[in-house]
Design a protein around this motif. Structure first.
Motif, PDB file in Angstrom:
ATOM      1  N   GLU A 145     -11.602 -11.407   2.240  1.00  0.00           N
ATOM      2  CA  GLU A 145     -11.201 -10.654   3.432  1.00  0.00           C
ATOM      3  C   GLU A 145      -9.710 -10.829   3.707  1.00  0.00           C
ATOM      4  O   GLU A 145      -8.988  -9.856   3.929  1.00  0.00           O
ATOM      5  CB  GLU A 145     -12.021 -11.122   4.636  1.00  0.00           C
ATOM      6  N   THR A 146      -9.245 -12.094   3.660  1.00  0.00           N
ATOM      7  CA  THR A 146      -7.814 -12.353   3.858  1.00  0.00           C
ATOM      8  C   THR A 146      -7.003 -11.561   2.861  1.00  0.00           C
ATOM      9  O   THR A 146      -5.979 -10.972   3.179  1.00  0.00           O
ATOM     10  CB  THR A 146      -7.518 -13.849   3.666  1.00  0.00           C
ATOM     11  N   ARG A 147      -7.514 -11.541   1.620  1.00  0.00           N
ATOM     12  CA  ARG A 147      -6.808 -10.864   0.553  1.00  0.00           C
ATOM     13  C   ARG A 147      -6.672  -9.377   0.853  1.00  0.00           C
ATOM     14  O   ARG A 147      -5.595  -8.811   0.768  1.00  0.00           O
ATOM     15  CB  ARG A 147      -7.577 -11.083  -0.747  1.00  0.00           C
ATOM     16  N   SER A 148      -7.788  -8.744   1.220  1.00  0.00           N
ATOM     17  CA  SER A 148      -7.704  -7.294   1.422  1.00  0.00           C
ATOM     18  C   SER A 148      -6.877  -6.960   2.658  1.00  0.00           C
ATOM     19  O   SER A 148      -6.218  -5.931   2.702  1.00  0.00           O
ATOM     20  CB  SER A 148      -9.099  -6.676   1.480  1.00  0.00           C
ATOM     21  N   ASN A 149      -6.859  -7.873   3.658  1.00  0.00           N
ATOM     22  CA  ASN A 149      -5.984  -7.635   4.813  1.00  0.00           C
ATOM     23  C   ASN A 149      -4.518  -7.625   4.399  1.00  0.00           C
ATOM     24  O   ASN A 149      -3.740  -6.774   4.834  1.00  0.00           O
ATOM     25  CB  ASN A 149      -6.182  -8.727   5.868  1.00  0.00           C
ATOM     26  N   ILE A 150      -4.149  -8.592   3.566  1.00  0.00           N
ATOM     27  CA  ILE A 150      -2.750  -8.669   3.131  1.00  0.00           C
ATOM     28  C   ILE A 150      -2.397  -7.440   2.305  1.00  0.00           C
ATOM     29  O   ILE A 150      -1.327  -6.855   2.450  1.00  0.00           O
ATOM     30  CB  ILE A 150      -2.500  -9.973   2.346  1.00  0.00           C
ATOM     31  N   ILE A 151      -3.328  -7.036   1.425  1.00  0.00           N
ATOM     32  CA  ILE A 151      -3.081  -5.842   0.607  1.00  0.00           C
ATOM     33  C   ILE A 151      -2.879  -4.618   1.504  1.00  0.00           C
ATOM     34  O   ILE A 151      -1.993  -3.797   1.266  1.00  0.00           O
ATOM     35  CB  ILE A 151      -4.271  -5.593  -0.348  1.00  0.00           C
ATOM     36  N   ASP A 152      -3.701  -4.527   2.534  1.00  0.00           N
ATOM     37  CA  ASP A 152      -3.560  -3.389   3.458  1.00  0.00           C
ATOM     38  C   ASP A 152      -2.185  -3.380   4.099  1.00  0.00           C
ATOM     39  O   ASP A 152      -1.545  -2.335   4.211  1.00  0.00           O
ATOM     40  CB  ASP A 152      -4.641  -3.450   4.550  1.00  0.00           C
ATOM     41  N   ASP A 153      -1.720  -4.582   4.523  1.00  0.00           N
ATOM     42  CA  ASP A 153      -0.400  -4.656   5.136  1.00  0.00           C
ATOM     43  C   ASP A 153       0.690  -4.280   4.142  1.00  0.00           C
ATOM     44  O   ASP A 153       1.676  -3.636   4.499  1.00  0.00           O
ATOM     45  CB  ASP A 153      -0.150  -6.072   5.687  1.00  0.00           C
ATOM     46  N   LEU A 154       0.491  -4.679   2.891  1.00  0.00           N
ATOM     47  CA  LEU A 154       1.477  -4.340   1.867  1.00  0.00           C
ATOM     48  C   LEU A 154       1.480  -2.833   1.608  1.00  0.00           C
ATOM     49  O   LEU A 154       2.535  -2.216   1.473  1.00  0.00           O
ATOM     50  CB  LEU A 154       1.177  -5.118   0.580  1.00  0.00           C
ATOM     51  N   ARG A 155       0.294  -2.240   1.566  1.00  0.00           N
ATOM     52  CA  ARG A 155       0.214  -0.790   1.391  1.00  0.00           C
ATOM     53  C   ARG A 155       0.919  -0.065   2.526  1.00  0.00           C
ATOM     54  O   ARG A 155       1.645   0.900   2.314  1.00  0.00           O
ATOM     55  CB  ARG A 155      -1.253  -0.343   1.341  1.00  0.00           C
ATOM     56  N   ALA A 156       0.695  -0.590   3.744  1.00  0.00           N
ATOM     57  CA  ALA A 156       1.333   0.032   4.904  1.00  0.00           C
ATOM     58  C   ALA A 156       2.847  -0.069   4.792  1.00  0.00           C
ATOM     59  O   ALA A 156       3.581   0.885   5.060  1.00  0.00           O
ATOM     60  CB  ALA A 156       0.850  -0.638   6.196  1.00  0.00           C
ATOM     61  N   TRP A 157       3.317  -1.242   4.361  1.00  0.00           N
ATOM     62  CA  TRP A 157       4.759  -1.426   4.193  1.00  0.00           C
ATOM     63  C   TRP A 157       5.316  -0.457   3.166  1.00  0.00           C
ATOM     64  O   TRP A 157       6.376   0.117   3.322  1.00  0.00           O
ATOM     65  CB  TRP A 157       5.039  -2.874   3.755  1.00  0.00           C
ATOM     66  N   ASN A 158       4.547  -0.262   2.083  1.00  0.00           N
ATOM     67  CA  ASN A 158       5.046   0.557   0.977  1.00  0.00           C
ATOM     68  C   ASN A 158       4.851   2.054   1.209  1.00  0.00           C
ATOM     69  O   ASN A 158       5.400   2.859   0.469  1.00  0.00           O
ATOM     70  CB  ASN A 158       4.365   0.145  -0.335  1.00  0.00           C
ATOM     71  N   ALA A 159       4.098   2.420   2.225  1.00  0.00           N
ATOM     72  CA  ALA A 159       3.829   3.840   2.462  1.00  0.00           C
ATOM     73  C   ALA A 159       5.135   4.600   2.656  1.00  0.00           C
ATOM     74  O   ALA A 159       5.322   5.692   2.116  1.00  0.00           O
ATOM     75  CB  ALA A 159       2.924   3.999   3.677  1.00  0.00           C
ATOM     76  N   ALA A 160       6.054   4.013   3.428  1.00  0.00           N
ATOM     77  CA  ALA A 160       7.310   4.701   3.707  1.00  0.00           C
ATOM     78  C   ALA A 160       8.286   4.578   2.547  1.00  0.00           C
ATOM     79  O   ALA A 160       9.162   5.417   2.373  1.00  0.00           O
ATOM     80  CB  ALA A 160       7.939   4.119   4.971  1.00  0.00           C
ATOM     81  N   ARG A 161       8.167   3.527   1.747  1.00  0.00           N
ATOM     82  CA  ARG A 161       9.184   3.261   0.727  1.00  0.00           C
ATOM     83  C   ARG A 161       8.769   3.753  -0.647  1.00  0.00           C
ATOM     84  O   ARG A 161       9.590   4.153  -1.444  1.00  0.00           O
ATOM     85  CB  ARG A 161       9.456   1.749   0.672  1.00  0.00           C
ATOM     86  N   SER A 162       7.490   3.668  -0.905  1.00  0.00           N
ATOM     87  CA  SER A 162       6.913   3.984  -2.220  1.00  0.00           C
ATOM     88  C   SER A 162       7.754   3.481  -3.389  1.00  0.00           C
ATOM     89  O   SER A 162       8.343   4.260  -4.115  1.00  0.00           O
ATOM     90  CB  SER A 162       6.578   5.471  -2.361  1.00  0.00           C
ATOM     91  N   ILE A 163       7.789   2.159  -3.526  1.00  0.00           N
ATOM     92  CA  ILE A 163       8.410   1.554  -4.697  1.00  0.00           C
ATOM     93  C   ILE A 163       7.303   1.165  -5.677  1.00  0.00           C
ATOM     94  O   ILE A 163       6.150   1.031  -5.275  1.00  0.00           O
ATOM     95  CB  ILE A 163       9.241   0.300  -4.335  1.00  0.00           C
ATOM     96  N   PRO A 164       7.636   0.992  -6.946  1.00  0.00           N
ATOM     97  CA  PRO A 164       6.628   0.519  -7.887  1.00  0.00           C
ATOM     98  C   PRO A 164       6.271  -0.945  -7.585  1.00  0.00           C
ATOM     99  O   PRO A 164       7.160  -1.759  -7.366  1.00  0.00           O
ATOM    100  CB  PRO A 164       7.331   0.615  -9.255  1.00  0.00           C
ATOM    101  N   ILE A 165       4.991  -1.235  -7.567  1.00  0.00           N
ATOM    102  CA  ILE A 165       4.514  -2.597  -7.354  1.00  0.00           C
ATOM    103  C   ILE A 165       3.717  -3.001  -8.592  1.00  0.00           C
ATOM    104  O   ILE A 165       2.697  -2.399  -8.895  1.00  0.00           O
ATOM    105  CB  ILE A 165       3.635  -2.690  -6.094  1.00  0.00           C
ATOM    106  N   VAL A 166       4.208  -3.991  -9.315  1.00  0.00           N
ATOM    107  CA  VAL A 166       3.482  -4.479 -10.492  1.00  0.00           C
ATOM    108  C   VAL A 166       2.707  -5.720 -10.073  1.00  0.00           C
ATOM    109  O   VAL A 166       3.287  -6.704  -9.626  1.00  0.00           O
ATOM    110  CB  VAL A 166       4.446  -4.812 -11.656  1.00  0.00           C
TER     111      VAL A 166
END
Lengths: 225, 372
Positions: free
Chosen positions: B176-197
């Protein structure tokens, strides 16, 4: 009490300590990070004063600073007097003699800084200099303090090199240890005892304060990496 | 606020490098577009080395690395941008938070070239985005594992990176913690759309999160593409292992039906024959077949009128429940692993010793090349 000898010794130890902080830290950092193939030669040179008799070191320093040598000659032409038997010559000799005592603990501390923290700092845009001051130095403060204190304490008590290079000029090169030697030569055991006790007490105090302040220090011998 | 990040935002990461290592040579050529690219492979397959090459912490023997039009490394033209000038976000596996700095100082560390007040504002905004504003004045040793992950992630984003590298992040965290962090990262990247490896050795994670998946083994890229593409047709045995095919059979080709595009194979040790897609081979040749446990249907009576070409009789050797799946081992000369839902298991009265028929479509049988 020979206050001039005490004052001179403290002044010498402080100067040496300051100079060794200034050149010991970059030298230790270079030794900790360099991948130069012949680095071990420099490591050996830095450690030489640990094993050489002070007379050997003092002898060569005396020769190197004498008017016959290019460096000594240059000094004479710049300042109008010879380098040996001055406070400056004493300081130079003491810096070299105490170099391993400053460099080894710093080197040990720098080598223990997690390589990943240094990488992380670089990734975050920091130059090598910024990484050194912001990450490496704060995380090595124990080793740096140890190096400074050991070089200070070691200079307080040195004898052979001082005698070879500085001689025994009151107020200029006559340090506590030389004064003690003089007292003994003159069979003034009480005078020798006063000075010796002072030196012992002061050295013990300095070291125990440092060890108390930093319990993770390298017990007694700073060579371990 | 520096805005050069947004101008370079949609630029893909292009990597084509060779680096000789102790055990094998890393040889990777891929392109990561905006969004999550999952780098999947077993431990020691060269994933971290690859990230280190991209970040500039390791120097490839040859090749080229570019973020959009910005060349980071090119052995031919001698370009080798030092890591501090690559503007890459890198979340280390061990996080590497600076232990002597507070969370806020850690996050602010990478924000340079702006007045202190502005740096503090930017750091505070990042702390806010990753829900750790209340921990700003704590030291790393004083916060939990999940909070450390958030702090390290926020710190890596503070340089306004053009590319983000995540090395097995979050692996120590609960789901659960993991998917929360991923969600926050997705939200951060929504405006920037950089490649995430995103490096992982968990296949489920790779296929759940990634828009693209790259499968690595022993320094080489074995497959890359959309998750379904990589998963649906593994052409190499290692991918099957990495991806998690439960059934792997060594088999002998018994007959070719060229005009139907199929062939018959007999798994070694089994009586049954399986109809599988045709490959260029000959009767008597050795092949390897992989089948996902979830692709096998099960029938309690002999089925009739099916399009599926393979119906294999067998006996349930063991049955156990794992989470929401019931896992069956069915003995049909060789052991098939089959996954069904608890409801199906109940309705068919499946239990140890039951006679069942396995139903396998021709195209659920994937042929892998054991030599790869």
């Amino acid at each position: 009490m020979e206050w001039s000898a005490i004052y001179l010794t403290l002044r010498l130890a402080l100067v040496v300590c300051a100079v060794l902080l200034a050149i010991g830290m970059p030298l230790a950092w270079w030794l900790a990070t360099s991948r130069w193939r012949w680095k071990f030669l420099l490591e050996a040179v830095v450690a030489l004063p640990l094993v050489l008799p002070p007379t050997v070191l003092g002898f060569y320093l005396l020769v190197a600073m004498g008017s016959e040598s290019p460096a000594g000659n240059l000094y004479r032409r710049l300042f109008g007097h010879g380098l040996p038997f001055t406070f400056t010559s004493l300081a130079i000799a003491s810096v070299i003699y105490s170099l391993p005592f400053a460099v080894q603990p710093m080197l040990a501390a720098f080598s223990q800084v997690d390589r990943n923290l240094i990488n992380a700092s670089a990734i975050l845009g920091a130059s090598r200099t910024r990484t050194f001051w912001r990450i490496v130095v704060p995380l090595s403060s124990g080793g740096i303090v140890t190096g400074a204190v050991l070089s200070f304490a070691h200079t307080l008590g040195e004898f052979g090199v001082v005698l070879m290079v500085g001689g025994n000029i009151p107020g200029v090169t006559r340090t506590i240890s030389i004064a003690i030697y003089d007292h003994v030569q003159a069979l003034d055991y009480a005078g020798a005892n006063r000075m010796a006790l002072l030196l012992m007490g002061f050295s013990f105090l300095t070291l125990s304060l440092t060890y108390a302040a930093n319990r993770r220090m390298w017990a007694v011998w700073p060579l371990r990496r | 606020m520096r805005q050069e990040g947004s101008s370079a935002s949609a630029s893909p990461l292009i990597v084509d490098v060779v680096k000789r290592l102790d055990r094998f040579a890393l040889q990777a050529h891929f392109e990561a577009a905006a969004g999550f690219t999952m780098l999947l492979g077993p431990s020691g397959s060269g994933k971290t080395t690859l990230l280190n090459c991209i970040a500039g912490l390791m120097r490839p023997d040859s090749g080229r690395i570019a973020a959009g039009t910005k060349v980071l490394f090119d052995s031919r033209s001698g370009v080798d941008t030092p890591p501090e000038r690559r503007r890459i976000g890198y979340l280390f596996q061990d996080l590497a938070l600076f232990p002597h700095l507070t969370v806020a100082q850690n996050v602010g560390y990478g924000i340079t070239g702006v007045p202190a007040a502005q740096r503090d504002r930017q750091a505070a905004a990042l702390l806010e985005s990753f829900r750790i504003a209340h921990l700003a004045q704590r030291k790393p040793a004083e916060i939990s594992g999940g909070e450390k992950q958030r702090a390290a992630l926020a710190r890596s984003l503070a340089v306004n990176p053009g590319v983000l590298l995540l090395d097995e992040p979050l692996s120590a965290l609960d789901r659960e913690t993991r998917s929360n962090i991923i969600d926050d990262l997705r939200a951060w990247n929504a405006a920037r759309s950089i490649p995430i490896v995103f490096v992982t050795h968990f296949a489920e994670e790779a296929f759940a999160l990634g828009e693209r998946v790259i499968v690595m083994e022993a320094g080489r890229i074995m497959a890359q593409g959309m998750p379904q593409e990589v998963l649906a047709a593994p052409r190499h045995e290692t991918i099957a292992q990495v991806v998690g095919f439960e059934n792997v059979f060594d088999a002998t080709v018994t007959a070719l039906h060229e005009h139907q595009g199929t062939m018959l194979c007999r798994p070694l040790g089994a009586e049954c024959e399986l109809e599988v897609p045709l490959i260029r081979t000959e009767a008597g040749a050795a092949v390897r077949i992989v089948i996902r446990a979830g692709d096998i249907m099960i029938a309690a009576q002999r089925p009739h009128g099916l399009s599926a070409r393979n119906t294999v009789p067998g006996r349930i050797q063991s049955i156990r429940r794992e989470g929401v799946a019931v896992i069956l081992a069915v003995d049909a000369g060789v052991i098939f692993e089959v996954h069904v839902t608890p409801g199906a298991a109940r309705e068919l009265n499946l239990e140890r010793g039951s006679e069942v028929w396995l139903i396998i479509k021709t195209y659920s049988c994937n042929l892998v090349d054991p030599r790869a």
